[in-house]
Write an enzyme that holds these catalytic residues in place. Structure first.
Site, PDB file in Angstrom:
ATOM      1  CB  THR A  55       7.844  -3.421  21.977  1.00 43.27           C
ATOM      2  OG1 THR A  55       8.813  -2.745  22.801  1.00 43.27           O
ATOM      3  CG2 THR A  55       7.133  -4.485  22.793  1.00 43.27           C
ATOM      4  CG  HIS A  97     -10.137 -10.447  25.927  1.00 43.00           C
ATOM      5  ND1 HIS A  97      -9.779 -11.486  25.107  1.00 43.00           N
ATOM      6  CD2 HIS A  97     -10.669 -11.021  27.037  1.00 43.00           C
ATOM      7  CE1 HIS A  97     -10.091 -12.629  25.670  1.00 43.00           C
ATOM      8  NE2 HIS A  97     -10.634 -12.383  26.851  1.00 43.00           N
TER       9      HIS A  97
END
Length: 215
Positions: free
Chosen positions: A134, A186
């Site tokens: 992004t 994660h």
């Protein structure tokens, strides 16, 4: 995006980088006749840097299967580019971006951006992404904590490039500097692995010739 934010445990790491050599490369490519038919921007170099970093750490090119609670590793690299359009934010992706040379990436980026802005992005363009970028810098933003595109394990935020005082070769000099942020799932990517990926992106942006060492 809500499902991604509340399903995948997000962790973000940050890096401030001297990209003066990247800016010099961009200016050189703009004058190269081989790139006369495409638009050359720092984002193009960031894309290549990210691809090389993920190639060096293929464990991050993966997704989490919620039904089986298993990690699915991808043998292809479809690079998503978040694009602001009149219809809102979309993240179409460039298929098999890791197989493309720099000029091919520039052509693909131009086509992807033009289709997105014209509202012609197809479901196929949006599907099967594996990693994303992004470019928040186009809005003058320094950095952020991007939310993962659903089904992906990493997303890189590329901030505004600014002329700042920087210690270079023992002296404070004006240099082109940017901030990077890498968000990760994660469950798949721990902090150490994410930090290594981001550090590799930074290495290429600090010195684009680094890709010759890794190629």
């Amino acid at each position: 995006m809500v499902a991604s934010a509340f399903t995948a445990p997000h962790v973000t790491v940050f890096h401030t980088v001297d990209v003066t050599r990247t800016m010099k490369l961009v200016e050189r490519l703009k004058q190269d006749k081989e790139f006369a038919d495409v638009r050359v921007t720092p984002l193009l170099v960031v894309m290549k840097a990210f691809i090389h970093a993920v190639r060096r750490h293929p464990e991050v090119n993966a997704s989490w299967d919620n039904e089986t609670n298993e990690i699915v590793y991808k043998h292809y690299m479809n690079l998503g580019i978040a694009a602001a359009t009149p219809r809102g934010l979309v993240v179409p992706n460039i298929k098999n971006a890791n197989r493309m040379k720099l000029h091919e990436l520039a052509v693909a980026l131009g086509d992807l951006t033009a289709r997105a802005r014209a509202g012609r992005t197809t479901p196929q363009d949006m599907s099967d992404g594996t990693i994303s970028i992004t470019n928040v810098g186009v809005f003058g933003i320094d950095t952020g904590t991007p939310i993962l595109n659903p089904g992906e394990s990493v997303i890189l935020a590329f901030g505004a490039i600014r002329r700042l005082p920087w210690v270079h070769k023992g002296q404070v000099r004006p240099r082109w500097v940017t901030q990077l942020a890498l968000s990760m799932d994660h469950r798949l990517v721990d902090g150490g692995l994410g930090a290594r990926v981001l550090a590799d992106v930074a290495k290429v942006l600090e010195d684009p010739s680094q890709v010759l060492v890794w190629s």
